[in-house]
Design a protein around this motif. Structure first.
Motif, mmCIF file in Angstrom:
data_model
loop_
_atom_site.group_PDB
_atom_site.id
_atom_site.type_symbol
_atom_site.label_atom_id
_atom_site.label_comp_id
_atom_site.label_asym_id
_atom_site.label_seq_id
_atom_site.Cartn_x
_atom_site.Cartn_y
_atom_site.Cartn_z
ATOM 1 N N LYS A 159 17.482 9.243 -22.403
ATOM 2 C CA LYS A 159 18.132 9.253 -23.709
ATOM 3 C C LYS A 159 19.110 8.096 -23.896
ATOM 4 C CE LYS A 159 15.922 13.028 -24.489
ATOM 5 N NZ LYS A 159 14.698 12.983 -25.332
ATOM 6 N N LYS A 160 19.585 7.553 -22.785
ATOM 7 C CA LYS A 160 20.589 6.493 -22.878
ATOM 8 C C LYS A 160 20.619 5.712 -21.573
ATOM 9 C CE LYS A 160 24.624 7.809 -24.404
ATOM 10 N NZ LYS A 160 26.005 8.375 -24.410
ATOM 11 N N VAL A 161 20.912 4.395 -21.682
ATOM 12 C CA VAL A 161 21.141 3.553 -20.500
ATOM 13 C C VAL A 161 22.453 2.804 -20.723
ATOM 14 C CG1 VAL A 161 20.325 1.639 -19.078
ATOM 15 C CG2 VAL A 161 18.674 3.283 -20.033
ATOM 16 N N THR A 162 23.350 2.875 -19.753
ATOM 17 C CA THR A 162 24.611 2.137 -19.860
ATOM 18 C C THR A 162 24.687 1.071 -18.769
ATOM 19 O OG1 THR A 162 25.823 3.699 -18.448
ATOM 20 C CG2 THR A 162 25.812 4.106 -20.832
ATOM 21 N N ILE A 196 24.318 0.238 -13.331
ATOM 22 C CA ILE A 196 23.341 0.687 -14.315
ATOM 23 C C ILE A 196 23.173 2.193 -14.185
ATOM 24 C CG2 ILE A 196 20.958 0.470 -15.121
ATOM 25 C CD1 ILE A 196 20.914 -2.319 -13.823
ATOM 26 N N LYS A 197 23.328 2.896 -15.313
ATOM 27 C CA LYS A 197 23.137 4.344 -15.327
ATOM 28 C C LYS A 197 22.057 4.713 -16.335
ATOM 29 C CE LYS A 197 27.790 5.885 -13.987
ATOM 30 N NZ LYS A 197 28.957 6.700 -14.408
ATOM 31 N N ASP A 234 23.966 13.680 -21.411
ATOM 32 C CA ASP A 234 24.490 12.619 -20.531
ATOM 33 C C ASP A 234 24.376 12.966 -19.048
ATOM 34 O OD1 ASP A 234 25.033 10.972 -22.639
ATOM 35 O OD2 ASP A 234 27.180 11.431 -22.714
ATOM 36 N N VAL A 235 23.389 13.773 -18.705
ATOM 37 C CA VAL A 235 23.118 14.033 -17.293
ATOM 38 C C VAL A 235 22.597 12.754 -16.649
ATOM 39 C CG1 VAL A 235 21.683 15.328 -15.664
ATOM 40 C CG2 VAL A 235 22.651 16.464 -17.673
#
Length: 299
Positions: free
Chosen positions: A187-190, A243-244, A250-251
């Protein structure tokens, strides 16, 4: 009669002394017009000439240098004698007339100069404590900005009024290029970057870096892949990149921390498969010299 002769002699001596004093005075130099022609040294950025920009602007607006600044200061006292800047927003503003050319008036003499131009990046590069003179604690604050920079000595005379200033790219680009397709769970990459963001340009070594800061950015996820993530690091240094990959609520599905070396005028590229096999990642860091030949570093 003798008294009159003495007075006359004294007046004559005084006039002679004043005349000699006037002859000995050094004429005050007057300011003369001086022109600087700025040219960034890079293979990607368009020349700073107005004509070239008009020809390429519509097709290549993201690659232009859009801001130039300068400080000229006394070589002995460090007092600033001239400063200025010129900028525009590519795709919005017209290119300023004679963009890349600076014409000012200076008294003949020797000066120190700083010229810099800013290109791509979403961040900033600006001077602090540069008001009336340059101090030992004058510094540039920086984040995600492509910068071309020159500093050096310059002698102005009646015979030397036109100077070509080459601006090499300072610092490099950190790029995250994920090769595989996205999966529904993502759902998301930070991307979290830790770096020094203050450069004390007059420090003892001339490249003193201070203030270690950490900022987190969200990468853009396309329909099938993650967009290439670019970040400009203004001074050579080792930065820490985390990198997450995040799922619902936000798991954290995956997290990896890398130490990435940054060099002048090079791209440091983190690449590999990230999504297809969560938990078993094969990432590499590539240092690209002059946006050309790669030097691969395997993790």
């Amino acid at each position: 009669m003798i008294r009159k002769i003495k007075i006359f002699s004294m007046l004559l001596l005084l006039l002679t002394s004043c005349s000699k004093s006037m002859e000995d005075e050094t004429p005050i130099s007057k300011p003369i017009s001086v022109t600087f022609n700025l040219n960034p040294l890079t293979v990607n950025v368009e020349p700073l000439s107005s004509k070239a920009r008009v020809q390429t602007r519509a097709a290549n607006t993201a690659d232009v240098v859009s801001s130039i600044s300068y400080y000229i200061y006394n070589a002995t006292t460090s007092n600033i004698v001239a400063k200025g800047s010129s900028s525009y927003t590519p795709g919005v503003d017209a290119v300023p007339v004679d963009f890349g050319k600076v014409t000012i008036k200076l008294v003949p003499g020797t000066y120190k100069v700083i010229f810099y131009a800013q290109g791509k990046g979403k961040g900033y590069f600006y001077a602090n404590n540069f008001s009336d003179k340059l101090y030992y604690d004058s510094y540039f604050k920086m984040s995600d900005k492509e910068v071309f920079y020159y500093t050096g000595d310059l002698t102005v005379s009646a015979e030397s009024t036109n100077f070509d200033i080459n601006l090499p790219r300072m610092g490099g680009l950190m790029r995250v290029n994920i090769l595989d397709d996205l999966i529904p769970d993502v759902k998301k990459v930070t991307v979290t970057i830790s770096e020094y963001n203050r450069w004390y340009c007059l420090g003892s070594s001339g490249t003193d870096l201070q203030y270690f800061v950490t900022n987190t950015y969200e990468a853009t996820l396309g329909t099938t892949k993650m967009d290439v993530f670019d970040y400009y690091v203004t001074r050579p240094q080792n930065i820490t990149v985390t990198i997450k990959v995040l799922g619902v609520n936000d798991v954290i599905l995956f997290e990896k921390q890398l130490t990435v070396p940054i060099y002048d005028n090079r791209r440091s590229i983190i690449s590999g498969n990230l999504f297809s096999t969560i938990g078993n990642k094969d990432l590499t860091i590539t240092v690209n010299d002059l946006w050309g030949e790669d030097n691969n570093i395997n993790l």
